[in-house]
Structures are given as C-alpha cells and as structure tokens.
Design a protein around this motif. Structure first.
Motif, short mmCIF file in Angstrom:
data_model
loop_
_atom_site.label_atom_id
_atom_site.label_comp_id
_atom_site.label_asym_id
_atom_site.label_seq_id
_atom_site.Cartn_x
_atom_site.Cartn_y
_atom_site.Cartn_z
N ALA A 86 -33.83 -5.02 1.70
CA ALA A 86 -32.90 -6.08 1.28
C ALA A 86 -31.54 -5.53 0.88
N ARG A 87 -31.52 -4.27 0.45
CA ARG A 87 -30.26 -3.68 -0.02
C ARG A 87 -29.97 -2.36 0.70
N PHE A 88 -30.36 -2.29 1.95
CA PHE A 88 -30.22 -1.05 2.73
C PHE A 88 -28.77 -0.58 2.80
N ALA A 89 -27.85 -1.52 2.91
CA ALA A 89 -26.43 -1.17 3.00
C ALA A 89 -25.76 -1.16 1.63
N GLY A 90 -26.54 -1.30 0.56
CA GLY A 90 -25.98 -1.29 -0.79
C GLY A 90 -25.88 -2.68 -1.40
N GLU A 91 -25.36 -2.73 -2.62
CA GLU A 91 -25.18 -3.98 -3.35
C GLU A 91 -23.82 -4.59 -3.03
N PRO A 92 -23.68 -5.91 -3.06
CA PRO A 92 -24.76 -6.88 -3.15
C PRO A 92 -25.52 -6.97 -1.82
N ALA A 93 -26.73 -7.50 -1.87
CA ALA A 93 -27.56 -7.63 -0.67
C ALA A 93 -26.82 -8.47 0.37
N ASN A 94 -26.84 -8.01 1.61
CA ASN A 94 -26.10 -8.68 2.67
C ASN A 94 -26.80 -8.42 4.00
N ASP A 95 -27.33 -9.49 4.61
CA ASP A 95 -28.07 -9.34 5.87
C ASP A 95 -27.24 -8.70 6.97
N GLY A 96 -25.98 -9.15 7.10
CA GLY A 96 -25.13 -8.62 8.16
C GLY A 96 -24.88 -7.12 8.01
N ALA A 97 -24.58 -6.70 6.79
CA ALA A 97 -24.32 -5.28 6.53
C ALA A 97 -25.59 -4.45 6.71
N ASN A 98 -26.73 -5.00 6.28
CA ASN A 98 -28.00 -4.29 6.45
C ASN A 98 -28.33 -4.08 7.92
N ASN A 99 -28.13 -5.12 8.72
CA ASN A 99 -28.39 -5.01 10.16
C ASN A 99 -27.47 -4.00 10.81
N GLN A 100 -26.22 -4.03 10.41
CA GLN A 100 -25.24 -3.10 10.97
C GLN A 100 -25.63 -1.65 10.66
N LYS A 101 -26.08 -1.41 9.44
CA LYS A 101 -26.48 -0.05 9.04
C LYS A 101 -27.71 0.39 9.82
N LEU A 102 -28.71 -0.50 9.96
CA LEU A 102 -29.92 -0.14 10.70
C LEU A 102 -29.60 0.20 12.15
N VAL A 103 -28.82 -0.65 12.80
CA VAL A 103 -28.44 -0.40 14.20
C VAL A 103 -27.66 0.91 14.31
#
Length: 196
Positions: A86-103
């Motif tokens: 949920a917070r892979f890209a850091g705080e605050p939780a953000n689906d778009g940023a998390n997806n971008q980091k995973l990709v």
C-alpha cells in the motif's frame, strides 16, 4: 443481521466484503464509521498484521471483527512489495505511484510473475483464542502498460494469462469469484459455518 467491523477504511475492500458477506446476513461496517483509528502494522507477514488489525478493531468496538492484510509479491523482487504494497512508493499511499515504482523496479527483469496474497482473520472478540485464519494467493504477471478501470491497487498492471485480461478489466462479480480476497473469504465462510 449480524454486525461485523471491518478493520479497514479502504472503500474498495469494503465494497468487495459487503458483496460477498451480504448473502450470509452479515452487515459489514468499517472501523472508520465507528471512529476507530487504524491499527499499527509493524509485522513482516500478512497474517500477523491481519491478526493485529482484527484484535484492535474488536477491542475498540466490542464487535466481532474481520481484517485482511493483502498485497502483491513480485517473484523477481524476492516477494516485494509484500506487506508494504500500500505504501511501496512512500507516504502518503498512492496507487499510481506504487504501480509506477513496481513497473520501474521490474524493468529489465525476465520474470514478470507475481501473486496477490490475502491473509484474512476473523475474531469473535479481541481476546478470541481461536481466530479463524485463511491465506490465499492469486497468480498473474505484471505488465508495463495499465489496462482497465475497475478494481484498485495494482489491478491495472496485474495480468491473468488464462483470461487474457488484467484484474482491472474484470467486472466486480467475476473478480470476486477468482481473486485472492474472494478465495479467502469463501474459505473463511466455510470455517464460519462449521464453527456455528
């Protein structure tokens, strides 16, 4: 109807749980509706975090509680983001940023395999010595370009080869039949019925 407090304020999860539990006469309410703050999630496993959240919500509400801890584990990243999904890209939780980091983290990796994990815990009370615990997986692959507008989290990038669709391209009813959360809830329902 029996009230159950859901140890989450995630609107997507609430919608899924309400749809799956309504036929069993359970009324699912979020901890936020009762003014209960979120529990700490200090653990490194989905099960431990889900249990902590369920006990916290039950203690604060006096009601039976249901908690899930879920996320996505990429094979090439040694299971990351895992419990930090949920917070892979850091705080605050953000689906778009998390997806971008995973990709981005998977860029150049040959193995695009991943699986969603759902650990689901139900407690009758905060001190329930026999919590019901289920953990399930939903296998797929991470694709670079998002597809679909349903679902939430990593769904637009979670591709299911046998369906030739992403999780975000599934309609909610179809997703509930095959998703990690749908699988876990069906297993939990079997346990709830056998306990009654």
């Amino acid at each position: 109807m029996q009230k159950i407090v859901l140890a989450s304020n995630n609107a997507g999860k609430l919608k899924e749980f309400q749809a799956l539990l309504a036929p069993l006469n359970f009324q699912v309410i979020t901890q936020g509706e009762l003014g209960i703050p979120s529990a700490e999630e200090p653990h490194l496993t989905f099960v431990e975090n889900a249990l902590a959240k369920a006990r916290h919500a039950s203690s604060a509400s006096g009601l039976p509680a249901l908690a899930d801890d879920s996320g996505i584990c990429a094979h090439a990243l040694d299971g990351k983001p895992g419990v930090f999904s949920a917070r892979f890209a850091g705080e605050p939780a953000n689906d778009g940023a998390n997806n971008q980091k995973l990709v981005s983290d998977l860029n150049g990796q040959a193995d695009r395999g991943a699986h969603y994990v759902c650990a689901l815990v139900f407690v009758n009370s905060a001190n329930d010595p026999e919590p019901l615990i289920v953990q399930t997986r939903w296998h797929g692959q991470i694709i670079t370009e998002p597809k679909g507008s349903n679902g939430f989290g990593y769904d637009p990038h979670f591709y299911i080869p046998e369906l030739n669709l992403t999780a975000a391209e599934l309609d909610p009813a179809q997703k509930n039949l095959i998703s990690h959360r749908g699988q876990a809830l069906r297993e939990l329902i079997v346990q709830l019925k056998s306990r009654a």
